[in-house]
Enzyme design. Structure first.
Site, PDB file in Angstrom:
ATOM      1  N   LEU A   1       0.822  -1.211   0.000  1.00 56.76           N
ATOM      2  CA  LEU A   1       0.000   0.000   0.000  1.00 56.76           C
ATOM      3  C   LEU A   1       0.861   1.267   0.000  1.00 56.76           C
ATOM      4  O   LEU A   1       1.740   1.424   0.837  1.00 56.76           O
ATOM      5  CB  LEU A   1      -0.907  -0.010   1.241  1.00 56.76           C
ATOM      6  N   ASP A   2       0.587   2.168  -0.939  1.00 57.62           N
ATOM      7  CA  ASP A   2       1.289   3.464  -1.052  1.00 57.62           C
ATOM      8  C   ASP A   2       2.792   3.311  -1.325  1.00 57.62           C
ATOM      9  O   ASP A   2       3.558   4.260  -1.144  1.00 57.62           O
ATOM     10  CB  ASP A   2       1.111   4.325   0.222  1.00 57.62           C
ATOM     11  N   GLU A   3       3.207   2.123  -1.741  1.00 55.12           N
ATOM     12  CA  GLU A   3       4.638   1.897  -1.957  1.00 55.12           C
ATOM     13  C   GLU A   3       4.981   1.641  -3.422  1.00 55.12           C
ATOM     14  O   GLU A   3       6.136   1.390  -3.753  1.00 55.12           O
ATOM     15  CB  GLU A   3       5.119   0.699  -1.114  1.00 55.12           C
TER      16      GLU A   3
END
Lengths: 289, 289, 289, 289
Positions: free
Chosen positions: C232-234
């Site tokens: 997530l968000d990476e």
């Protein structure tokens, strides 16, 4: 940018030759009438003998009589201080007429911000010299008036627009309106007509700025929102911004990039006008952001 | 911005009318001479009948003979393709003369970037029409030549500068040099004189741009690095940038803000020139950043 | 940003371990098949033993047979060079599904750029876990599918979305879609799902970034467009930008400012994806702008 | 950014729980003591029950007695309004100690701005845990103290620095000082130590931000100036800015780009501190620019 949710919110704009004690005097009148200052901005062109500008947002939990009394107090104060002032009720949204031609990017930006309640304004009408944008404007429930325009009919067309706006409109936004307004029209709306110019003024004054920017090989492309005066492209600048471009951009690419700067610069300028954050002084603006 | 640590690093710059197969032809010549392409940039003004530009960084683990043979190969190629080309050895730092008057901000920025090895350049001399900056320049071990200048002595002064630079200087940076160079001088250094103009050209062409920017009430202040041509302030733009300002800025404040944009824009432009990232075409630049 | 009007326009994307001669080899194959290179971009992570990336736009005034032959030539080449390559016909617009929840700013930006022909894409459908934006999407003639979503029904809902998109969609844009996609879903669209995160990643990873930005007292507010991965968000960052804010901004004001950065950053990232300007390598992107 | 040339220039900073009439009350006291307000800035966290901040620049053509009387008036006022206030004489330049390690870019930026009178400050000393920058600092006539530092000698070294600064220094700038100060040291200078962090906080808190930014593939590189507290990298943010980077930047290139943002961000923050434009409230700053 700032939304405060209170009732009976007011804004006071003051312009006055510098004279000691003016902040004290005005704030005393406000206090006396139980007005609570929420935001206070000030500027002076020169503390010795310049012009003093002040913008005060205040909250007044009172009736209309109280407002009248406050106005009376300010009138009395202007006998000691030769100040011009305006008191505005924040609750009364300004009424904005949008003038467009065929391009829709600035128009839609303004409508979106209005629709999302980001721009606290009313849009009683859109006026255009072309029929192209009628459908999209009406889909938002906004009346669209198509007033065709030829070289000969210009005076008549402007007359018709003024009649349509009479009593219904507080200010005008030229959202890529490709016509030059007559001095008579402009004089009816002093500092109340905002235009977006597709260049970083004063560079590329006049027509075809993107082609000229392309030919000059600039590395930044800009846009300028300004109040309209009788001097074409010379009115007080409200806001400017730029986008970085490079040698790969064709004149057409510059135009596309320009659209993005135009709409954000215009929308920002309009939001400041709507929230009474701008004072015009001579050919310049003081913007209390 | 890019440092690569290898030995025998070269840059090849090519300008050529569009003709199919040019990338293939040039890269074949490089391969044949065991040159390994490290970075490749290309631009065309128009794929049909435009001008084609190419910048190639390559690595060649070879002797001087190999370079000569490569040059021979390129010369032969230019019989089929009417191309102009330049081959530069990245290891040989360019030699930069800095011209200054009294302001030191651009000068110090360049010296600091040189000293911190950020700007791979040699600075054989600083030339000035004033003595003011002698001490600071010499403290860095750089020779400083003060050539006084009057209206009558201009030709003589330029002559003296040219003699000083003869065989020692590859290009010139006007780091806030407040004199207009003569056409004769400029013609000796085509596309090799970089000036920093204290405005966002073409706005405020000419003198006193900050005062004029103040009077016009602009909301952004800019600077422009460009090659010097005989048309004052009209040479090919290399880089531009801006800083945001507001109504609180006096003309003096604009000047201070301007200094910061000037030095970063000039230093950036110089670094691109030094690394052969710029091709001039007509009155525009292609900058392969 | 670049529109070129030609017929039979192609893009070739190549990723390959560094090996001398690759530019020469590929450009020779193109020349042999009468492909005229229009734009050429290249990057290498390390000239010695890194990864080499290449993006070539070319023009080929030929029939389908010619394309097949060119592909055959490239296949043969990949026996000598262990390269991955993709050939794309610029004339075939990519098909983009937009996923939304309730916020409309990113959605409208994408639709407007598509409608104004700035974004050369097809939009076969919009999918949402809410019914709110149905009317506005359908007013543009775009099918809108409302797939309600609860914690239990997530798998089923994703299944339904995949069925709707089957054979009709090339990539997905999460235009403020407030749901986390399952690994199974994501694996079906590797590097084909673009998300807009409402912060300047890696700052404020996770939920409520604007409230956290407000509490931290940051002076800039940002947004990040990235490809979606299971972290997530990476995922690989495509584009980021910021807006300047100050102490006067409430958390709500930050959110409004954020909307403006979000939509421009997302639209820019999408335009690069659509024009095949992005190569993903590991957790990073090479963007040939 | 603002220079005003007058004598007897003062700045009054006020922090106070919101209470109606405070602007009126303070401006009345100023008027009574013949102080002419030149610039007035105000902010409130919440007009109902928030904290109120005020910054007033004023001119007082008076003697020291008059200042004492004004202070007496303000003291009396703070019996009715529970306000904290500070009165500062603009003529008395603040005294800044600069702490450095080996990098010189932030140090030189501050020295240049001081030397060009752009930064109205005194620099009584530079303190360093390394000898490297001694010569350049002393060439500007500024004393340089080299206090070597090992893990064991930290307390002693800090003690020595405090002794050197005793009575001679108003605030401290950590201009890329690569040591963590002890809580004891920090508590001696509350909101009087400014640090430059080489990232866009809160992204990349801690060490090696450029390497981590490179690995994360960010498209913008930032820097943050903040007051130092005992929470590492968590103190009140004063200013932040970014530079755009791309896939061609190596970790080393990011570091170089970072240097440029660091020095301009730090210098800007220091100039605001010096001109008393910053009020710290909790973990945030109000910056009256």
């Amino acid at each position: 940018m700032h939304k405060k949710g209170n009732l009976n919110y007011f804004k006071l704009l003051v312009t006055c030759p510098e004279k000691p004690g003016i902040i004290s005097a005005v704030s005393n009148v406000l206090l006396e009438h139980k007005a609570n200052i929420v935001q206070f901005d000030q500027h002076t062109t020169n503390p010795k003998d310049g012009i003093f500008f002040m913008r005060i947002e205040f909250d007044m939990e009172e009736t209309d009589t109280a407002v009248e009394k406050l106005e009376q107090g300010l009138r009395e104060l202007s006998e000691s201080y030769p100040m011009e002032w305006e008191l505005r009720n924040k609750e009364k949204a300004k009424r904005m007429a949008i003038f467009v031609s065929k391009a829709d990017h600035c128009l839609l930006e303004l409508i979106w911000r209005w629709k999302s309640k980001e721009l606290p304004v009313e849009i009683p009408m859109v006026i255009s010299n072309h029929p192209d944008l009628k459908e999209v404007v009406e889909s938002y429930g906004i009346p669209y008036y198509h007033i065709p325009l030829s070289h000969e009919s210009k005076e008549e067309a402007e007359q018709k627009a003024m009649e349509l706006m009479e009593g219904k409109v507080d200010f005008i936004v030229l959202a890529r309106y490709m016509q030059i307004l007559s001095p008579g029209f402009i004089s009816k709306y002093p500092n109340q007509i905002i235009n977006i110019h597709h260049s970083f003024l004063p560079a590329f004054v006049g027509a075809n700025p993107y082609v000229r920017a392309f030919n000059r090989g600039v590395k930044l492309i800009g846009a300028t929102a300004h109040y309209v005066t009788n001097e074409l492209d010379e009115g007080p600048i409200i806001e400017q911004d730029i986008l970085r471009v490079n040698h790969r951009y064709t004149a057409e690419d510059l135009k596309i990039a320009g659209r993005h700067v135009e709409r954000s610069v215009l929308a920002e300028a309009v939001s400041w006008h709507v929230e009474d954050k701008i004072i015009v002084h001579g050919n310049k603006t003081i913007v209390f952001t």
